[in-house]
Design an enzyme around this catalytic site. Structure first.
Site, mmCIF file in Angstrom:
data_model
loop_
_atom_site.group_PDB
_atom_site.id
_atom_site.type_symbol
_atom_site.label_atom_id
_atom_site.label_comp_id
_atom_site.label_asym_id
_atom_site.label_seq_id
_atom_site.Cartn_x
_atom_site.Cartn_y
_atom_site.Cartn_z
ATOM 1 N N TYR A 114 7.575 -2.554 -7.475
ATOM 2 C CA TYR A 114 6.887 -2.276 -6.206
ATOM 3 C C TYR A 114 7.823 -2.681 -5.071
ATOM 4 C CZ TYR A 114 3.048 -3.018 -2.806
ATOM 5 O OH TYR A 114 2.211 -3.005 -1.719
ATOM 6 N N LYS A 165 -6.545 -3.472 -5.680
ATOM 7 C CA LYS A 165 -6.611 -2.153 -6.290
ATOM 8 C C LYS A 165 -7.882 -2.005 -7.138
ATOM 9 C CE LYS A 165 -2.702 -1.628 -4.211
ATOM 10 N NZ LYS A 165 -1.391 -1.875 -4.780
HETATM 11 C C1 LIG Z 1 -0.381 -2.711 -4.094
HETATM 12 C C2 LIG Z 1 0.480 -3.389 -5.055
HETATM 13 C C3 LIG Z 1 0.847 -4.718 -4.859
HETATM 14 C C4 LIG Z 1 0.505 -5.477 -3.621
HETATM 15 O O1 LIG Z 1 -0.851 -5.609 -3.380
HETATM 16 P P1 LIG Z 1 -1.401 -5.854 -1.897
HETATM 17 O O2 LIG Z 1 -2.768 -6.358 -2.120
HETATM 18 O O3 LIG Z 1 -1.318 -4.546 -1.183
HETATM 19 O O4 LIG Z 1 -0.518 -6.893 -1.266
HETATM 20 C C5 LIG Z 1 1.618 -5.310 -5.827
HETATM 21 N N1 LIG Z 1 2.005 -4.645 -6.922
HETATM 22 C C6 LIG Z 1 1.677 -3.366 -7.140
HETATM 23 C C7 LIG Z 1 2.123 -2.686 -8.372
HETATM 24 C C8 LIG Z 1 0.901 -2.697 -6.210
HETATM 25 O O5 LIG Z 1 0.597 -1.419 -6.411
#
Ligand SMILES: *Cc1c(COP(=O)(O)O)cnc(C)c1O
Length: 387
Positions: free
Chosen positions: A105, A202
């Protein structure tokens, strides 16, 4: 009773008897927590000591995530990215060597460049497709091998058991960003991982309205993790924790639908003349499909496509006119999303080649045929503009 996963999702982190029979854990807003005696102040033996250190609300979610991931214990952080950074800070010091997957990421990578390097950590990016061959990159001072499987945007499936074996042999620990699969479809601790990270933002939240992260560890990795997390003053807000506790109860049914719709879209896209390649680990055409099949029990709704060469104007005609797919970052909510991506720009250990624009799609919970109709009309606009 040894509970099956779908039962755990419903029961984990709940104790109605402790709360007048109320089904959901209550939301405790707290900074100050009182101690009944001087002795209690001195010994700090009561379960909750200060709001930042946790409340029954945060304990409920931590317990639930630890159970689902299959780890020892879980800590919450204010975002998914802060879970990545807190885990790395907990296990690295000046002079250490970090092996970071080239498929990570992008903001995780940015943290390595912007912060870890400044503190004297030797950051080396590696080809995510290395399995046991990662042993050749491990140095005496390698402290952490960071994985993300499948990788953000590009979806390489990593051989986590082989990487763990090589890392452990050299005394390094293995971290995984397990956000794509969620704790439901990949069990990190059964595959040798020491520290598992979730962007709770997510799928665990699932409703596009909370920022949160979680770090789950083995018992051996716990002490350093909890000490550093506490020293950094990280915590999550009680209302957000409540929303996630509510969201996870439907995780299993939501994910099953995300998977089904994602696969339906992926297969439909694979047959489109405008599409050069569909990058989805659950498709047999994916180079990591065999590994995915061996180690994962499902796929989420996130995947990428590579288009055949198209002008920016044609791409804009396609994307700007979409009715159901929104253009925005993050994913894991009920809504379908589409966003352009350019992984070639950020890679250093491997080269990413694409003949046309890349798009990352998140299959939401809408009717899949409506989603297909939306994309179909989008391709119509793309073609009309590209000709
Ligand atoms: C979105 C995401 C993050 C970070 O999450 P946030 O809550 O947006 O800070 C970390 N790793 C992956 C694979 C992601 O898709």
């Amino acid at each position: 009773m040894k509970k099956k996963q779908d039962t755990l999702i419903v029961t984990a982190g709940r104790d109605p008897e402790a709360n007048f029979g109320i089904l959901n854990p209550p939301v405790y807003h707290a900074s100050t927590i009182l101690y009944p005696t001087l002795d209690a102040v001195r010994t700090r033996k009561q379960p909750f000591t200060y709001g930042r250190r946790g409340t029954p609300t945060t304990a409920a979610l931590q317990e639930a995530i630890a159970e689902l991931e299959g780890g020892y214990r879980t800590l919450l952080t204010p975002s998914g990215l802060s879970a990545v950074t807190a885990a790395l800070l907990a296990h690295l010091k000046t002079g250490d060597h970090l092996l970071m997957t080239d498929s990570a990421y992008e903001p995780s990578r940015h943290f390595c460049e912007r912060v870890l390097k400044r503190y004297g950590v030797d950051v080396e990016y590696y080809n995510p497709c290395l399995g046991s061959d990662i042993a050749a990159l491990i140095k005496p001072n390698t402290a952490v091998v960071f994985t993300e499987s499948p990788g953000s945007v590009t979806f390489e499936v990593q051989d986590i058991p082989a990487i763990s074996k090589a890392a452990h042999k050299a005394g390094a620990i293995v971290m995984i960003d397990n956000t794509w699969a969620s704790p439901l479809y990949f069990k990190p601790f059964e595959h040798g991982v020491d520290v598992s990270i979730q962007a709770v933002t997510k799928y665990l939240c699932g409703h596009s309205d909370v920022m949160m992260g979680a770090i789950t560890t083995t018992e051996a990795a716990w002490r350093d993790t909890v000490a550093s997390h506490g020293a950094n003053g990280l915590c999550a807000g009680p209302d957000d924790v409540y929303l996630v506790l509510r969201g996870i109860r439907t995780l299993s049914v939501r994910l099953a639908r995300h998977m089904e719709t994602g696969l339906k879209l992926a297969r439909w896209l694979a047959a489109r003349p405008e599409v050069a390649r569909v990058i989805h680990p659950a498709l047999p055409s994916h180079p990591g499909h065999a590994l995915w099949k061996r180690d994962f029990t499902g796929a989420s709704g996130l995947f990428s496509i590579e288009l055949k060469p198209a002008s920016e104007a044609a791409l804009a005609a396609m994307l700007d006119g979409l009715e159901l797919f929104g253009m925005g970052y993050s994913w894991g909510g009920f809504e379908s999303l589409i966003i352009p991506q350019d992984p070639a720009k950020i890679r250093t250990a491997t080269k990413w080649e694409a003949q046309g624009p890349m798009l990352r799609l998140h299959a939401g919970l809408e009717d899949p045929d409506d989603l297909i109709a939306d994309l179909d009309a989008g391709f119509e606009r793309l073609r009309a503009c590209n000709e």
